[in-house]
Write a protein that holds these residues in place. Structure first.
Motif, PDB file in Angstrom:
ATOM      1  N   TRP A   8      -7.772 -15.898   6.460  1.00  0.00           N
ATOM      2  CA  TRP A   8      -7.369 -15.496   7.804  1.00  0.00           C
ATOM      3  C   TRP A   8      -7.817 -14.068   8.102  1.00  0.00           C
ATOM      4  O   TRP A   8      -8.306 -13.774   9.194  1.00  0.00           O
ATOM      5  CB  TRP A   8      -5.851 -15.614   7.985  1.00  0.00           C
ATOM      6  N   ASP A   9      -7.632 -13.171   7.135  1.00  0.00           N
ATOM      7  CA  ASP A   9      -8.062 -11.786   7.325  1.00  0.00           C
ATOM      8  C   ASP A   9      -9.567 -11.718   7.573  1.00  0.00           C
ATOM      9  O   ASP A   9     -10.025 -10.988   8.463  1.00  0.00           O
ATOM     10  CB  ASP A   9      -7.695 -10.923   6.113  1.00  0.00           C
ATOM     11  N   TYR A  62      -2.438 -19.638  -3.924  1.00  0.00           N
ATOM     12  CA  TYR A  62      -2.933 -20.424  -2.800  1.00  0.00           C
ATOM     13  C   TYR A  62      -2.637 -19.726  -1.476  1.00  0.00           C
ATOM     14  O   TYR A  62      -3.497 -19.632  -0.601  1.00  0.00           O
ATOM     15  CB  TYR A  62      -2.319 -21.819  -2.834  1.00  0.00           C
ATOM     16  N   LEU A  63      -1.427 -19.207  -1.338  1.00  0.00           N
ATOM     17  CA  LEU A  63      -1.074 -18.478  -0.114  1.00  0.00           C
ATOM     18  C   LEU A  63      -1.893 -17.197   0.029  1.00  0.00           C
ATOM     19  O   LEU A  63      -2.293 -16.833   1.136  1.00  0.00           O
ATOM     20  CB  LEU A  63       0.420 -18.157  -0.096  1.00  0.00           C
ATOM     21  N   ASP A  64      -2.166 -16.522  -1.080  1.00  0.00           N
ATOM     22  CA  ASP A  64      -3.015 -15.328  -1.041  1.00  0.00           C
ATOM     23  C   ASP A  64      -4.427 -15.683  -0.582  1.00  0.00           C
ATOM     24  O   ASP A  64      -5.041 -14.948   0.196  1.00  0.00           O
ATOM     25  CB  ASP A  64      -3.071 -14.646  -2.409  1.00  0.00           C
ATOM     26  N   GLN A  84       3.527 -19.387  -9.293  1.00  0.00           N
ATOM     27  CA  GLN A  84       2.362 -18.502  -9.208  1.00  0.00           C
ATOM     28  C   GLN A  84       1.175 -19.221  -8.588  1.00  0.00           C
ATOM     29  O   GLN A  84       0.389 -18.615  -7.858  1.00  0.00           O
ATOM     30  CB  GLN A  84       2.009 -17.947 -10.586  1.00  0.00           C
ATOM     31  N   GLU A  85       1.040 -20.531  -8.852  1.00  0.00           N
ATOM     32  CA  GLU A  85      -0.004 -21.325  -8.197  1.00  0.00           C
ATOM     33  C   GLU A  85       0.161 -21.273  -6.679  1.00  0.00           C
ATOM     34  O   GLU A  85      -0.813 -21.115  -5.947  1.00  0.00           O
ATOM     35  CB  GLU A  85       0.086 -22.790  -8.626  1.00  0.00           C
ATOM     36  N   ALA A  86       1.399 -21.450  -6.240  1.00  0.00           N
ATOM     37  CA  ALA A  86       1.681 -21.403  -4.797  1.00  0.00           C
ATOM     38  C   ALA A  86       1.320 -20.034  -4.248  1.00  0.00           C
ATOM     39  O   ALA A  86       0.719 -19.925  -3.168  1.00  0.00           O
ATOM     40  CB  ALA A  86       3.154 -21.715  -4.534  1.00  0.00           C
ATOM     41  N   ARG A  87       1.670 -18.999  -4.958  1.00  0.00           N
ATOM     42  CA  ARG A  87       1.375 -17.627  -4.514  1.00  0.00           C
ATOM     43  C   ARG A  87      -0.131 -17.402  -4.408  1.00  0.00           C
ATOM     44  O   ARG A  87      -0.613 -16.844  -3.427  1.00  0.00           O
ATOM     45  CB  ARG A  87       2.014 -16.635  -5.489  1.00  0.00           C
TER      46      ARG A  87
END
Length: 107
Positions: free
Chosen positions: A94-95, A86-88, A81-84
């Protein structure tokens, strides 16, 4: 207990290997598994699987428990979930950058 490193760099480094990604996928789909079950049907040796599991354990992605003579490996869902998260965050950045660029170009 593993020498779990903090931060996201070790996490993404551990996930940056196709064999490890396959192991994560198997553990996601099938739940906790022994090395014997993780190795079954694979062309990767038991020793190589063990090394990959240790890398992911050191990154905090996995933990193992002893059941008799076997170690059973399972994912640390909080670490995934930490990785998720961070990617979010990166995706949002970027958006936002693309929106600023679009606004600049359209003006």
């Amino acid at each position: 207990m593993s020498s779990r490193r903090s931060g996201t760099a070790p996490l993404f480094a551990a996930l940056g290997d196709k064999t490890r990604l396959r192991l994560v996928s198997r553990l996601c789909d099938d739940g906790p598994l022994s090395i014997t079950r993780l190795t079954a049907g694979s062309k990767v040796t038991r020793q190589a699987i063990t090394k990959h599991l240790r890398v992911m354990e050191d990154a905090g992605l996995l933990r193992s428990t002893r059941h008799g003579r076997e170690s059973v490996w399972q994912l640390d869902l909080q670490r995934l979930q930490e990785a998720r998260r961070y990617l979010d965050l990166i995706s949002k950045q970027w958006d936002d950058a693309l929106q600023r660029l679009r606004a600049f170009v359209e003006d």
